[in-house]
Enzyme design. Structure first.
Site, mmCIF file in Angstrom:
data_model
loop_
_atom_site.group_PDB
_atom_site.id
_atom_site.type_symbol
_atom_site.label_atom_id
_atom_site.label_comp_id
_atom_site.label_asym_id
_atom_site.label_seq_id
_atom_site.Cartn_x
_atom_site.Cartn_y
_atom_site.Cartn_z
ATOM 1 C CB CYS A 1 8.007 -40.269 -19.523
ATOM 2 S SG CYS A 1 8.926 -41.640 -18.828
ATOM 3 C CE LYS B 1 -3.742 -0.750 2.390
ATOM 4 N NZ LYS B 1 -4.338 -1.003 3.717
ATOM 5 N N GLY C 1 -8.236 -6.820 3.832
ATOM 6 C CA GLY C 1 -9.177 -6.918 4.944
ATOM 7 C C GLY C 1 -8.680 -7.708 6.142
ATOM 8 C CD GLU D 1 12.132 -46.982 -14.846
ATOM 9 O OE1 GLU D 1 11.124 -46.454 -14.364
ATOM 10 O OE2 GLU D 1 12.091 -47.853 -15.734
ATOM 11 N NE ARG E 1 -5.869 -4.915 -3.563
ATOM 12 C CZ ARG E 1 -6.448 -4.792 -2.384
ATOM 13 N NH1 ARG E 1 -5.744 -4.540 -1.321
ATOM 14 N NH2 ARG E 1 -7.748 -4.935 -2.257
ATOM 15 C CB SER F 1 12.472 -41.541 -21.382
ATOM 16 O OG SER F 1 11.321 -40.955 -20.839
ATOM 17 C CG MET G 1 -3.178 -7.089 9.168
ATOM 18 S SD MET G 1 -1.481 -6.722 8.796
ATOM 19 C CE MET G 1 -1.556 -6.445 7.073
ATOM 20 N NE ARG H 1 -5.333 3.332 3.732
ATOM 21 C CZ ARG H 1 -5.365 3.517 2.424
ATOM 22 N NH1 ARG H 1 -4.697 4.530 1.873
ATOM 23 N NH2 ARG H 1 -6.020 2.682 1.665
ATOM 24 N NE ARG I 1 2.010 -45.006 -17.301
ATOM 25 C CZ ARG I 1 1.216 -43.990 -17.610
ATOM 26 N NH1 ARG I 1 0.254 -44.146 -18.505
ATOM 27 N NH2 ARG I 1 1.364 -42.825 -17.032
ATOM 28 C CG HIS J 1 -4.791 -47.286 -8.979
ATOM 29 N ND1 HIS J 1 -6.109 -47.320 -9.387
ATOM 30 C CD2 HIS J 1 -4.064 -47.869 -9.966
ATOM 31 C CE1 HIS J 1 -6.174 -47.920 -10.560
ATOM 32 N NE2 HIS J 1 -4.943 -48.264 -10.939
ATOM 33 N NE ARG K 1 6.607 -48.589 -19.023
ATOM 34 C CZ ARG K 1 6.099 -48.060 -17.911
ATOM 35 N NH1 ARG K 1 6.788 -47.176 -17.213
ATOM 36 N NH2 ARG K 1 4.887 -48.391 -17.516
ATOM 37 N N GLY L 1 12.368 -41.595 -15.972
ATOM 38 C CA GLY L 1 11.139 -42.058 -15.326
ATOM 39 C C GLY L 1 11.188 -41.577 -13.897
ATOM 40 C CB THR L 2 10.822 -38.201 -12.491
ATOM 41 O OG1 THR L 2 9.593 -37.923 -13.160
ATOM 42 C CG2 THR L 2 11.975 -37.595 -13.266
ATOM 43 C CG ASN L 3 6.029 -41.317 -11.547
ATOM 44 O OD1 ASN L 3 6.171 -40.120 -11.331
ATOM 45 N ND2 ASN L 3 5.031 -41.808 -12.244
ATOM 46 C CG ASP L 4 9.761 -46.876 -11.024
ATOM 47 O OD1 ASP L 4 9.495 -47.317 -9.891
ATOM 48 O OD2 ASP L 4 9.213 -47.280 -12.064
ATOM 49 C CE1 TYR M 1 10.041 -37.269 -24.094
ATOM 50 C CE2 TYR M 1 12.013 -37.152 -25.460
ATOM 51 C CZ TYR M 1 11.139 -37.884 -24.670
ATOM 52 O OH TYR M 1 11.355 -39.211 -24.466
HETATM 53 P P1 ADP Z 1 -7.694 -2.477 3.613
HETATM 54 O O1 ADP Z 1 -6.273 -2.897 3.412
HETATM 55 O O2 ADP Z 1 -8.454 -3.393 4.490
HETATM 56 O O3 ADP Z 1 -8.380 -2.166 2.320
HETATM 57 P P2 ADP Z 1 -7.319 0.367 3.937
HETATM 58 O O4 ADP Z 1 -6.138 0.847 4.655
HETATM 59 O O5 ADP Z 1 -7.241 0.409 2.463
HETATM 60 O O6 ADP Z 1 -7.642 -1.106 4.437
HETATM 61 O O7 ADP Z 1 -8.530 1.227 4.432
HETATM 62 C C1 ADP Z 1 -9.823 0.801 4.668
HETATM 63 C C2 ADP Z 1 -10.819 1.785 4.074
HETATM 64 O O8 ADP Z 1 -10.587 3.114 4.525
HETATM 65 C C3 ADP Z 1 -10.731 1.831 2.573
HETATM 66 O O9 ADP Z 1 -12.012 1.811 2.055
HETATM 67 C C4 ADP Z 1 -10.068 3.130 2.301
HETATM 68 O O10 ADP Z 1 -10.501 3.656 1.070
HETATM 69 C C5 ADP Z 1 -10.491 4.006 3.464
HETATM 70 N N1 ADP Z 1 -9.454 5.004 3.715
HETATM 71 C C6 ADP Z 1 -8.167 4.726 4.010
HETATM 72 N N2 ADP Z 1 -7.460 5.866 4.101
HETATM 73 C C7 ADP Z 1 -8.295 6.886 3.871
HETATM 74 C C8 ADP Z 1 -8.131 8.307 3.805
HETATM 75 N N3 ADP Z 1 -6.960 8.887 3.954
HETATM 76 N N4 ADP Z 1 -9.230 9.050 3.539
HETATM 77 C C9 ADP Z 1 -10.428 8.452 3.354
HETATM 78 N N5 ADP Z 1 -10.638 7.131 3.388
HETATM 79 C C10 ADP Z 1 -9.595 6.339 3.646
HETATM 80 MG MG MG Z 2 9.149 -46.980 -13.978
HETATM 81 MG MG MG Z 3 -7.770 -1.015 0.952
#
Ligand code: ADP
Ligand code: MG
Ligand code: MG
Length: 890
Positions: free
Chosen positions: A844, A26, A105, A758, A352, A777, A107, A96, A574, A468, A630, A779-782, A864
């Site tokens: 194989c 982030k 979500g 093998e 991201r 070839s 943390m 954050r 086989r 099997h 084989r 035969g990596t299982n054996d 191959y």
């Molecule tokens: P998560 O990793 O769980 O998405 P975030 O750190 O992105 O947590 O934040 C959770 C929510 O808070 C997100 O919807 C984000 O857009 C909002 N938020 C985070 N920072 C700000 C900010 N500076 N102003 C307004 N909203 C924020």
């Molecule tokens: Mg074999």
């Molecule tokens: Mg977020």
């Protein structure tokens, strides 16, 4: 000296996207967006390295860090022209989390920090909106009480519901300033009641409390589980971002939302997302109100009556679209973003790389290559080969409701629906009547092959990923769930019991071999899509690939499937699998049980035309492509009956008494059949078997060449060779037959004789063996079994323990053991090629379809890989990726 804090804002930043290990995803991307000149509220990032120190001490003992944070806040103050803790234009902050790997979500976050009984007035005055200020304050207390003070969410929700009811409000935006004020008063009361102290009013205390809580959230159980599932190291820690707040809850010209720059489920190149008017970030995810669509197109498609962002705030929408283009051009990938609109002004809060379905991944990669955003090699490199399973097989519609009755291992991908049958015979009968069945067994054995191939799916209550059932099902491309220990097969009463239900034979179930679930009844399915984007990526992959991809195919059906998936030959046929079918097993048994060579030859004479016709068909399907056959490999007793009634039946057919037959079977018994009388040892004991097979191969080659006009080059492979003399003996037999048949036909047929590597001895003596071999070839299982000294059939029990206790990282039967088995392969390849430069090298074993193992093969310069038909596309892609990324050896 450690730099603890990196600032961003005002069109510049101290960090960048590449600093992800220091700043977390982030923080690094907020910095990058600033540098790009995008509108990002200014802020600072405390480096992830501080996390561990914080957690150990439980608070911040580091004066340098503290000073850097305060200096960073002063910068934010300067950029925003606001003051943290001031009544006059107060600065509010968001605190954050943000680790190296995205953990959505998992943390905690605290918003609106810096509010207290005084600053709330200042905020109201500055914004000219009292309702907004009190709404922000109640949000802050609620989040702080939950995240920092650990009082839980429900305590506050209850009060909120209560107050809403009291004031007769359905939706939060309807609440007035006075009403929010009343909520705030009750929140503060309950905090004092619960903790014995009033809600902290000092912004500094709030700040360090929240920073500490975000660091601590790194260790919360949710995050710990997520780390385990995604192999994220606890040592990485999380960074903390402290950022100026922008407000989506500042009236009806404000909003907050999330978006993908392209559709994450279809890949369609159009902005896709949701927003809420007059709300803050958490509201969108929390589902308090139904969010609105970003684009008109999306609104129409979803049938929503609420206006889209495109219609409601056209200017902000246009800017958002432009920024999304900008971000894609910069990151050269689809982005997942968060934004907030404060009184019509757009702010970017996160970007991201967006998660996507396999189907979307293919479309996005193809589109981006065509848009010249990325190269074709990039497009190929971006697709996770394993994810192709999702597009190659029928899958359960993700929207579908499932009544899960039990679950096991996802042993072979794809989903199938059919009637329950408990025996292979019932499976075959049902198939003849045109009914789809799921073969349900405790476990399967080689005798079940016909039943398995008659079924649309396999479910076993015992066995692992390499049992099997699992191996054969993957080979056949059949969905399979193994080891469903919470299901029970009650054969006596003909019941499948699990999930509180008893299902009879004939009742419908669905298995999902991609998730391991067994489900009651039928569920809606999605069909595979093999043209379009998939075909395009495959074409580009083939252009980038160096190694050839062949298939392991024992039957014409396998060979056809594999050809359709782009196999460039057969790397392993086989032959023994040809002897299990219908009448043949009886002739095979006749041969095995014959008391002398003459008897054996008589039976072999009957097998010859059957085997020949199989080869003619395989050669025709492969139309001139190489086919590696084989010679007979398994110990002979595998072909003999085991159950008493079957012994009686076979005995009668052969004119023996059941006792005589049992004695003969006992005589063939071995203590360690895997290390017993098998492989080339059979051909040496019974050269007539080898002769018959060689005859079938060459006669078929002659016939196929005449039929199709495409000359086949049969590659005859001698299994389980440890000594050069073994290979020489068998090769002499093959060459003699070849001379005779080719001479008589007056055709020129090229052929190769090679060996499987093998056994460790074969790898070590490869330079000597190569004198007599045209190809190796692996035969990596054996080879894995013999290198580790473990049997695949018995290893499942302790390998699981090994994995759990961290003794091994990967099952060596799934992913090649780079260090041990890998070194033997390297030795064999080098020594073999030293003797014979043109020695062809292939693999194989089951590893031939595993992307990491395929990469190993590229690194070692193999020619191959060969894998089961349904893994051919995966192997083509993985081989291309390996060719793109493995440095070329001169
Ligand atoms: P998560 O990793 O769980 O998405 P975030 O750190 O992105 O947590 O934040 C959770 C929510 O808070 C997100 O919807 C984000 O857009 C909002 N938020 C985070 N920072 C700000 C900010 N500076 N102003 C307004 N909203 C924020
Ligand atoms: Mg074999
Ligand atoms: Mg977020």
């Amino acid at each position: 000296m450690t730099k603890w804090v990196y600032g961003f804002g005002g069109g510049a930043a101290e960090g960048r996207a590449l600093d992800i290990e220091i700043l977390g995803g982030k923080g690094a991307n907020l910095a990058e967006m600033c540098t790009l000149g995008l509108p990002v509220p200014p802020g600072l990032t405390i480096v992830a390295q501080a996390c561990g120190e914080f957690l150990k001490a439980g608070r911040c003992l580091n004066d340098a860090l503290k000073a850097e944070v305060m200096a960073g806040i002063a910068r934010i103050e300067a950029l925003t022209e606001r003051r943290f803790g001031s009544n006059d234009r107060p600065l509010l902050l968001s605190i954050r989390s943000g680790a190296r790997a995205s953990m959505p979500g998992m943390m905690d976050t605290v918003l609106n920090l810096g509010l207290n009984d005084e600053t709330v007035m200042g905020l109201a005055q500055d914004a000219g909106d009292e309702r907004f200020a009190w709404d922000s304050y109640r949000r802050f207390i609620q989040m702080y009480g939950d995240v920092v003070m650990g009082l839980g969410h429900d305590l506050f929700e209850e009060i909120l519901e209560d107050e809403k009811a009291r004031f007769g409000r359905e939706q939060e935006p309807e609440m007035t300033a006075a009403e929010w004020r009343s909520v705030v008063a009750r929140y503060k009361d309950v905090i004092e009641e619960e903790t014995g102290a009033p809600f902290p009013q000092a912004p500094d205390i709030q700040l360090w409390g929240a920073i500490g809580a975000v660091f601590s959230s790194w260790l919360n159980p949710r995050a710990a589980t997520y780390r385990m599932l995604h192999t994220i190291s606890e040592a990485w820690g999380t960074a903390v971002n402290v950022q100026a707040m922008v407000f989506g809850n500042l009236g009806n010209s404000s909003a907050t939302g999330v978006a993908f720059t392209r559709n994450p489920s279809t890949g369609e190149n159009r902005l896709f997302g949701e927003f809420l008017v007059n709300a803050q970030g958490e509201d969108v995810v929390a589902g308090i109100r139904t969010p609105q669509n970003i684009t008109e197109a999306q609104r129409i498609a979803s049938g929503s009556e609420k206006p889209s962002l495109e219609k409601l705030m056209p200017e902000a929408f246009a800017e958002l679209s432009a920024i999304c283009h900008r971000l894609e051009a910069h990151y050269r990938d689809m982005q997942d973003i968060e934004f907030t609109i404060e009184r019509g002004r757009l702010w970017m809060l996160q970007t991201r790389t967006g998660k996507r379905t396999a189907k979307a991944a293919l479309k996005i990669a193809v589109d981006m290559a065509q848009e010249r955003l990325i190269s074709r090699d990039d497009a190929v490199a971006r697709i996770d080969p394993a994810s192709l399973d999702q597009v190659l097989h029928t899958t359960i519609d993700p929207q579908a409701r499932r009544t899960v009755i039990g679950s096991g291992l996802p042993a072979s991908p794809g989903a199938a629906t059919g009637e329950i049958v408990f025996s292979s015979e019932d499976a075959v009968r049902a198939q003849k009547e045109g009914r789809d069945v799921i073969l349900v067994r405790v476990e399967t054995s080689p005798e079940d092959i016909h039943g398995m191939s008659a079924a649309v799916g396999i479910l076993t209550t015992r066995g692992g990923m390499t049992s099997h059932a699992a191996v054969v099902a993957r080979g056949m491309g059949l969905p399979c769930v193994t080891g469903a220990g919470n299901l029970r097969v009650d054969l006596r009463n003909g019941l499948l019991i699990g999930g509180g239900l008893s299902l009879k034979a004939g009742e419908i179930i669905t298995i999902d071999g991609s998730s391991g679930q067994a489900i009651k009844g039928a569920v809606p399915m999605l069909k595979p899509e093999l043209s379009g984007d998939f075909a395009q990526i495959m074409e580009w992959a083939d252009a980038a690939r160096r190694m050839r991809v062949r298939t392991n195919a024992d039957t014409p059906a396998d060979a056809r499937t594999a050809r359709a998936f782009g196999a460039e030959g057969i790397g392993l046929c086989r032959t023994e699998h040809m002897f299990f079918e219908g009448e043949r097993i009886n002739v095979m048994r006749e041969m095995i049980l014959a008391s002398d060579e003459a008897g054996r030859r008589a039976a072999l004479g009957k097998l010859l035309p059957m085997q020949r016709s199989d080869f003619v068909e395989l050669f025709s399907i492969m139309h001139g492509l190489p086919v590696t056959i084989r010679l007979l490999d398994p110990p002979l007793h595998e072909f003999l009956p085991k159950a008493e009634d079957e012994i009686a039946e076979v005995a009668a057919a052969m004119g023996l008494s059941p006792r005589e037959l049992s004695e003969r079977i006992d005589a063939l018994h071995e203590f360690n059949p895997m290390l017993g009388h098998r492989g080339c040892r059979l051909a040496i004991s019974y050269p007539e078997i080898c002769e018959m097979q060689a005859r079938a191969i060459f006669e078929a080659a002659v016939e196929a060449a005449r039929q199709t006009g495409a000359a086949v080059v049969p590659e005859i492979m001698v299994p389980l060779v440890g000594l050069k003399a073994e290979l020489d003996y068998v090769k002499a037999c093959i060459d003699a037959v070849a001379r005779e048949i080719i001479g008589a036909a007056g055709l020129s047929i090229d052929y190769l004789v090679g060996t499987m590597i093998e056994l460790p001895r074969a790898a070590l003596r490869a330079h000597v063996i190569a004198e007599s071999a045209d190809f190796f070839s692996f035969g990596t299982n054996d080879l894995t079994q013999t290198t580790f000294g473990i049997s695949r059939d018995d290893a499942a029990q302790f390998l699981e323990t090994y994995l759990r206790k961290g003794i091994i990282e990967k099952d060596p039967f799934v992913q090649i053991d780079y260090d041990g088995v890998g070194e033997l392969i390297q030795i064999a390849a080098e020594r073999g090629r030293r003797t014979k430069n043109a020695l062809k090298l292939g693999i194989c074993g089951e590893h031939g379809g595993d992307p990491t193992s395929i990469r190993f093969c590229e690194e070692r310069g193999l020619d191959y890989v060969s894998c089961s038909p349904f893994r051919v596309p995966i192997a083509r892609l993985a081989a291309a990726q390996a060719a793109i990324t493995v440095p070329k050896v001169a």
